[in-house]
Motif scaffolding. Structure first.
Motif: not given
Length: 257
Positions: A135-160
């Motif tokens: 799954q991680l290999e796939a995420a590295v090849q798919m920027p939007e998927l990786l962005k979504a995964a990283l976004g889950m690591m900062m759930p309370t950040a303002p999306q600015d």
């Protein structure tokens, strides 16, 4: 951004702010960079020198062929501090960077005056299940998927704009380090070594974390003599992005700067 060449041939880029006799060293997490610390740095006093390097494979720093270990990353950071004339400093590590910070404190105790771990890899290491690597290999090849995964690591950040810049830099400049860093965490185990630490240690744990558990942080607290654990119920995995001003204030308090 500035750069320095290490004795091992690697060129490390870094952010620097402030000046003075005391130094704060900020170590970022996996698939991240010094950019994650930018807003924390803005809130630290200008009378203190603050350094935030890009780890190898991340940000603008050189990207050597893997594998590498947590000890390798810590040695890079040690060489970085020596190249910049740092004799002793306050060390802050987030996520993977917490593992690097612990390794640095173990290997170079003369360097580390105080230690702060933020939703850190635990002292026992952080094992990624083998089936997850596909799954991680796939995420590295798919920027939007990786962005979504990283976004889950900062759930309370303002999306600015800053949030978007952090995610964009992570997927464009640091994604190649995701799996090598994961492999390094798989085999890290500092439990016996951290038992010998004699450095004041603060562990900050954002409880909205879907990766690092409270149990992991409690064990790490118990393994480091005298360490204190502070719970932030309204923050996720990534306090440097989610709560930078609050984090900077707490660092000032703990370091006495």
């Amino acid at each position: 951004m500035a750069a320095v060449s290490l004795g091992n041939g690697l060129r490390i880029f870094y952010r620097e702010r402030g000046q003075g006799g005391q130094t704060v060293l900020l170590i970022h997490g996996n698939t991240a960079s010094s950019l994650w610390w930018e807003r924390v740095m803005e809130h630290l006093p200008g009378s203190v020198r603050v350094l935030a390097p890009d780890l190898r494979g991340c940000g603008d720093s050189d990207k050597p062929a893997p594998p590498w270990s947590i000890a390798d990353l810590a040695e890079d950071i040690y060489q970085f501090t020596q190249a910049l004339g740092v004799g002793r400093c306050f060390v802050v590590g987030h996520s993977l960077g917490g593992g690097v910070a612990m390794q640095l404190a173990v290997a170079r105790p003369e360097l580390v005056e105080r230690l702060v771990l933020i939703n850190s890899a635990p002292a026992e290491g952080l094992v990624t299940p083998p089936e997850r690597y596909a799954q991680l290999e796939a995420a590295v090849q798919m920027p939007e998927l990786l962005k979504a995964a990283l976004g889950m690591m900062m759930p309370t950040a303002p999306q600015d704009e800053f949030y978007r810049a952090v995610l964009e830099e992570s997927v464009t400049k640091s994604a190649g380090a995701l799996i090598p860093n994961g492999r390094a965490l798989d085999v890290m185990n500092l439990v016996e070594q951290v038992a010998g630490l004699r450095v004041p240690t603060l562990i900050i744990y954002g409880q909205k974390d879907g990766l690092v558990t409270l149990d992991m942080m409690e064990r790490t607290r118990d393994q480091i003599p005298g360490a204190q654990l502070e719970l932030w119920p309204d923050v996720g995995h990534s306090a440097p992005v989610e709560a930078p001003e609050r984090l900077a204030k707490r660092l000032v308090e703990f370091f006495g700067i």
